[in-house]
Design a protein around this motif. Structure first.
Motif, PDB file in Angstrom:
ATOM      1  N   THR A   1      49.394  39.792  20.166  1.00  0.00           N
ATOM      2  CA  THR A   1      49.005  38.595  20.920  1.00  0.00           C
ATOM      3  C   THR A   1      49.621  38.613  22.314  1.00  0.00           C
ATOM      4  OG1 THR A   1      48.833  37.325  18.884  1.00  0.00           O
ATOM      5  CG2 THR A   1      49.053  36.066  20.911  1.00  0.00           C
ATOM      6  N   PHE A   2      50.889  39.001  22.408  1.00  0.00           N
ATOM      7  CA  PHE A   2      51.561  39.079  23.709  1.00  0.00           C
ATOM      8  C   PHE A   2      50.861  40.085  24.623  1.00  0.00           C
ATOM      9  CE2 PHE A   2      54.673  41.142  26.488  1.00  0.00           C
ATOM     10  CZ  PHE A   2      55.032  40.061  27.277  1.00  0.00           C
ATOM     11  N   ASN A   3      50.527  41.261  24.079  1.00  0.00           N
ATOM     12  CA  ASN A   3      49.853  42.290  24.885  1.00  0.00           C
ATOM     13  C   ASN A   3      48.505  41.799  25.378  1.00  0.00           C
ATOM     14  OD1 ASN A   3      51.939  44.110  24.645  1.00  0.00           O
ATOM     15  ND2 ASN A   3      51.053  45.164  22.893  1.00  0.00           N
ATOM     16  N   ASN A   4      47.758  41.137  24.502  1.00  0.00           N
ATOM     17  CA  ASN A   4      46.447  40.620  24.896  1.00  0.00           C
ATOM     18  C   ASN A   4      46.572  39.525  25.943  1.00  0.00           C
ATOM     19  OD1 ASN A   4      45.265  42.391  23.113  1.00  0.00           O
ATOM     20  ND2 ASN A   4      44.918  40.864  21.532  1.00  0.00           N
ATOM     21  N   THR A   5      47.538  38.636  25.757  1.00  0.00           N
ATOM     22  CA  THR A   5      47.731  37.534  26.701  1.00  0.00           C
ATOM     23  C   THR A   5      48.188  38.040  28.058  1.00  0.00           C
ATOM     24  OG1 THR A   5      48.286  36.070  24.860  1.00  0.00           O
ATOM     25  CG2 THR A   5      48.900  35.331  27.042  1.00  0.00           C
ATOM     26  N   SER A   6      49.078  39.019  28.065  1.00  0.00           N
ATOM     27  CA  SER A   6      49.568  39.544  29.345  1.00  0.00           C
ATOM     28  C   SER A   6      48.457  40.253  30.123  1.00  0.00           C
ATOM     29  CB  SER A   6      50.761  40.467  29.136  1.00  0.00           C
ATOM     30  OG  SER A   6      50.396  41.606  28.408  1.00  0.00           O
ATOM     31  N   ALA A   7      47.424  40.698  29.437  1.00  0.00           N
ATOM     32  CA  ALA A   7      46.298  41.344  30.123  1.00  0.00           C
ATOM     33  C   ALA A   7      45.588  40.366  31.061  1.00  0.00           C
ATOM     34  CB  ALA A   7      45.312  41.907  29.105  1.00  0.00           C
ATOM     35  N   TYR A   8      45.591  39.077  30.696  1.00  0.00           N
ATOM     36  CA  TYR A   8      44.927  38.079  31.545  1.00  0.00           C
ATOM     37  C   TYR A   8      45.596  37.950  32.912  1.00  0.00           C
ATOM     38  CZ  TYR A   8      42.207  36.711  27.494  1.00  0.00           C
ATOM     39  OH  TYR A   8      41.362  36.723  26.425  1.00  0.00           O
ATOM     40  N   SER A   9      46.858  38.297  33.014  1.00  0.00           N
ATOM     41  CA  SER A   9      47.544  38.221  34.300  1.00  0.00           C
ATOM     42  C   SER A   9      47.041  39.286  35.277  1.00  0.00           C
ATOM     43  CB  SER A   9      49.054  38.348  34.110  1.00  0.00           C
ATOM     44  OG  SER A   9      49.377  39.644  33.660  1.00  0.00           O
ATOM     45  N   LEU A  10      46.254  40.229  34.784  1.00  0.00           N
ATOM     46  CA  LEU A  10      45.722  41.293  35.646  1.00  0.00           C
ATOM     47  C   LEU A  10      44.447  40.884  36.390  1.00  0.00           C
ATOM     48  CD1 LEU A  10      46.244  44.386  33.309  1.00  0.00           C
ATOM     49  CD2 LEU A  10      47.668  43.646  35.227  1.00  0.00           C
ATOM     50  N   ILE A  11      43.850  39.755  36.019  1.00  0.00           N
ATOM     51  CA  ILE A  11      42.626  39.308  36.700  1.00  0.00           C
ATOM     52  C   ILE A  11      42.939  39.053  38.173  1.00  0.00           C
ATOM     53  CG2 ILE A  11      40.897  37.461  36.843  1.00  0.00           C
ATOM     54  CD1 ILE A  11      41.093  37.230  33.788  1.00  0.00           C
ATOM     55  N   ASP A  12      42.071  39.550  39.050  1.00  0.00           N
ATOM     56  CA  ASP A  12      42.196  39.475  40.510  1.00  0.00           C
ATOM     57  C   ASP A  12      43.357  40.304  41.050  1.00  0.00           C
ATOM     58  OD1 ASP A  12      39.938  37.924  40.787  1.00  0.00           O
ATOM     59  OD2 ASP A  12      41.030  36.023  40.872  1.00  0.00           O
ATOM     60  N   LYS A  13      43.847  41.258  40.269  1.00  0.00           N
ATOM     61  CA  LYS A  13      44.864  42.197  40.739  1.00  0.00           C
ATOM     62  C   LYS A  13      44.194  43.548  40.980  1.00  0.00           C
ATOM     63  CE  LYS A  13      48.580  39.639  40.138  1.00  0.00           C
ATOM     64  NZ  LYS A  13      49.304  39.076  41.214  1.00  0.00           N
ATOM     65  N   TYR A  14      44.761  44.312  41.883  1.00  0.00           N
ATOM     66  CA  TYR A  14      44.282  45.667  42.136  1.00  0.00           C
ATOM     67  C   TYR A  14      45.029  46.597  41.193  1.00  0.00           C
ATOM     68  CZ  TYR A  14      43.081  49.977  44.553  1.00  0.00           C
ATOM     69  OH  TYR A  14      42.609  51.226  44.848  1.00  0.00           O
TER      70      TYR A  14
ATOM     71  N   VAL B   1      49.827  48.294  39.236  1.00  0.00           N
ATOM     72  CA  VAL B   1      49.257  46.972  39.489  1.00  0.00           C
ATOM     73  C   VAL B   1      49.832  46.465  40.800  1.00  0.00           C
ATOM     74  CG1 VAL B   1      49.055  44.595  38.656  1.00  0.00           C
ATOM     75  CG2 VAL B   1      49.167  46.474  37.015  1.00  0.00           C
ATOM     76  N   SER B   2      48.953  45.931  41.660  1.00  0.00           N
ATOM     77  CA  SER B   2      49.432  45.360  42.924  1.00  0.00           C
ATOM     78  C   SER B   2      48.494  44.235  43.347  1.00  0.00           C
ATOM     79  CB  SER B   2      49.511  46.436  44.008  1.00  0.00           C
ATOM     80  OG  SER B   2      48.233  46.998  44.240  1.00  0.00           O
ATOM     81  N   SER B   3      48.943  43.463  44.312  1.00  0.00           N
ATOM     82  CA  SER B   3      48.075  42.429  44.881  1.00  0.00           C
ATOM     83  C   SER B   3      47.084  43.119  45.804  1.00  0.00           C
ATOM     84  CB  SER B   3      48.891  41.411  45.676  1.00  0.00           C
ATOM     85  OG  SER B   3      49.751  40.708  44.817  1.00  0.00           O
ATOM     86  N   PRO B   4      45.823  42.735  45.750  1.00  0.00           N
ATOM     87  CA  PRO B   4      44.832  43.408  46.599  1.00  0.00           C
ATOM     88  C   PRO B   4      45.037  43.067  48.078  1.00  0.00           C
ATOM     89  CG  PRO B   4      43.786  41.804  45.130  1.00  0.00           C
ATOM     90  CD  PRO B   4      45.237  41.747  44.868  1.00  0.00           C
ATOM     91  N   THR B   5      44.776  44.054  48.903  1.00  0.00           N
ATOM     92  CA  THR B   5      44.854  43.857  50.353  1.00  0.00           C
ATOM     93  C   THR B   5      43.558  43.195  50.813  1.00  0.00           C
ATOM     94  OG1 THR B   5      43.856  45.999  50.831  1.00  0.00           O
ATOM     95  CG2 THR B   5      46.278  45.931  50.618  1.00  0.00           C
ATOM     96  N   ASP B   6      43.552  42.727  52.056  1.00  0.00           N
ATOM     97  CA  ASP B   6      42.340  42.112  52.617  1.00  0.00           C
ATOM     98  C   ASP B   6      41.189  43.118  52.640  1.00  0.00           C
ATOM     99  OD1 ASP B   6      43.631  39.708  52.986  1.00  0.00           O
ATOM    100  OD2 ASP B   6      44.179  40.129  55.079  1.00  0.00           O
ATOM    101  N   GLU B   7      41.500  44.387  52.916  1.00  0.00           N
ATOM    102  CA  GLU B   7      40.465  45.419  52.949  1.00  0.00           C
ATOM    103  C   GLU B   7      39.866  45.644  51.555  1.00  0.00           C
ATOM    104  OE1 GLU B   7      43.668  46.142  54.208  1.00  0.00           O
ATOM    105  OE2 GLU B   7      43.087  45.641  56.262  1.00  0.00           O
ATOM    106  N   GLN B   8      40.717  45.627  50.537  1.00  0.00           N
ATOM    107  CA  GLN B   8      40.222  45.809  49.166  1.00  0.00           C
ATOM    108  C   GLN B   8      39.337  44.635  48.742  1.00  0.00           C
ATOM    109  OE1 GLN B   8      44.094  46.355  47.452  1.00  0.00           O
ATOM    110  NE2 GLN B   8      43.936  48.594  47.450  1.00  0.00           N
ATOM    111  N   TRP B   9      39.720  43.405  49.139  1.00  0.00           N
ATOM    112  CA  TRP B   9      38.874  42.241  48.839  1.00  0.00           C
ATOM    113  C   TRP B   9      37.533  42.356  49.570  1.00  0.00           C
ATOM    114  CZ3 TRP B   9      38.810  39.305  44.933  1.00  0.00           C
ATOM    115  CH2 TRP B   9      39.974  38.865  44.308  1.00  0.00           C
ATOM    116  N   ALA B  10      37.578  42.772  50.820  1.00  0.00           N
ATOM    117  CA  ALA B  10      36.336  42.919  51.598  1.00  0.00           C
ATOM    118  C   ALA B  10      35.416  43.943  50.940  1.00  0.00           C
ATOM    119  CB  ALA B  10      36.659  43.328  53.034  1.00  0.00           C
ATOM    120  N   GLU B  11      35.975  45.055  50.489  1.00  0.00           N
ATOM    121  CA  GLU B  11      35.192  46.084  49.798  1.00  0.00           C
ATOM    122  C   GLU B  11      34.591  45.531  48.512  1.00  0.00           C
ATOM    123  OE1 GLU B  11      33.280  49.576  49.092  1.00  0.00           O
ATOM    124  OE2 GLU B  11      34.395  49.095  50.907  1.00  0.00           O
ATOM    125  N   LYS B  12      35.375  44.749  47.795  1.00  0.00           N
ATOM    126  CA  LYS B  12      34.920  44.152  46.536  1.00  0.00           C
ATOM    127  C   LYS B  12      33.747  43.201  46.794  1.00  0.00           C
ATOM    128  CE  LYS B  12      35.478  42.830  42.194  1.00  0.00           C
ATOM    129  NZ  LYS B  12      35.265  43.736  41.104  1.00  0.00           N
TER     130      LYS B  12
END
Length: 163
Positions: free
Chosen positions: A80-93, A139-150
C-alpha cells in the motif's frame, strides 16, 4: 502408530517440493512465497505428524499463526505504501530504464501524466505508455522547457485525434 522423523520429513517434502516427473530424482523448489494455503497445509501436516505422547501446545500453534498474520499485514502495508507513494510522481519529470521482453534495455523519460495500480503494482503513465514504478531511477521537478515540450506534444496529439 509411532511417528518417525523420516515420515514427517517426507510429508514436509511433499508440501515444499514438487517433482518434475516420477522418474526424476532431483527435487525442484516450488514457489518461494509462503501463502495462506501453504501455511495452513504446513500447520496441518505438523499437527498430523506430532508425537501423540508429547504434543505441541496450542500456544505454539497460535504463536505461529500470529507471526504469519503479522508478516502478511506488514507485506500488505508495504504494498500500500509503495502504491501510494507512486501518486507523488504525478507532474514530476522521471527518467526510466526498463527491460523489453527480448531482454533489451530501453530508456524513457518525461512528465508523469497519471498512475495506474494493477495486480503487479503501481505503474506511471508517460505520453500514454505505462512503466513500472520500480524502473524509475531519477525524479525531478520539470523545467519550463520540459513543460513546454509536454504541452506541445499534447496539442499535437489532440489535433491529430480531431482530424
Amino acid at each position: 502408530m509411532a511417528v518417525t522423523n523420516s515420515s514427517l520429513s517426507t510429508a514436509l517434502d511433499e508440501l515444499t517440493y514438487k517433482n518434475l516427473d516420477s522418474e526424476n530424482v532431483n527435487k525442484v523448489r516450488g514457489s518461494s512465497e509462503l501463502g495462506k494455503e501453504e501455511f495452513m497445509k504446513l500447520l496441518t501436516t505438523q499437527m498430523q505428524y506430532q508425537d501423540p505422547l508429547n504434543p505441541q501446545s496450542d500456544q505454539e500453534f497460535i504463536a505461529q499463526l500470529a507471526q504469519f498474520s503479522s508478516l502478511e499485514q506488514m507485506q500488505n502495508l508495504n504494498s500500500t505504501f509503495n502504491n501510494t507513494s507512486a501518486y507523488s510522481l504525478i507532474d514530476k519529470y522521471v527518467e526510466i530504464e526498463h527491460s523489453e521482453s527480448n531482454g533489451e534495455t530501453k530508456s524513457a523519460n518525461g512528465i508523469v501524466d497519471s498512475v495506474k495500480i494493477n495486480k503487479n503494482g503501481a505503474q506511471v503513465v508517460i505520453d500514454g505508455q505505462s512503466f513500472d514504478v520500480a524502473d524509475v531511477y531519477k525524479v525531478s521537478s520539470p523545467t519550463d522547457e520540459q513543460w513546454a515540450e509536454k504541452l506541445k506534444t499534447q496539442s499535437t496529439a489532440s489535433t491529430s485525434n480531431e482530424s
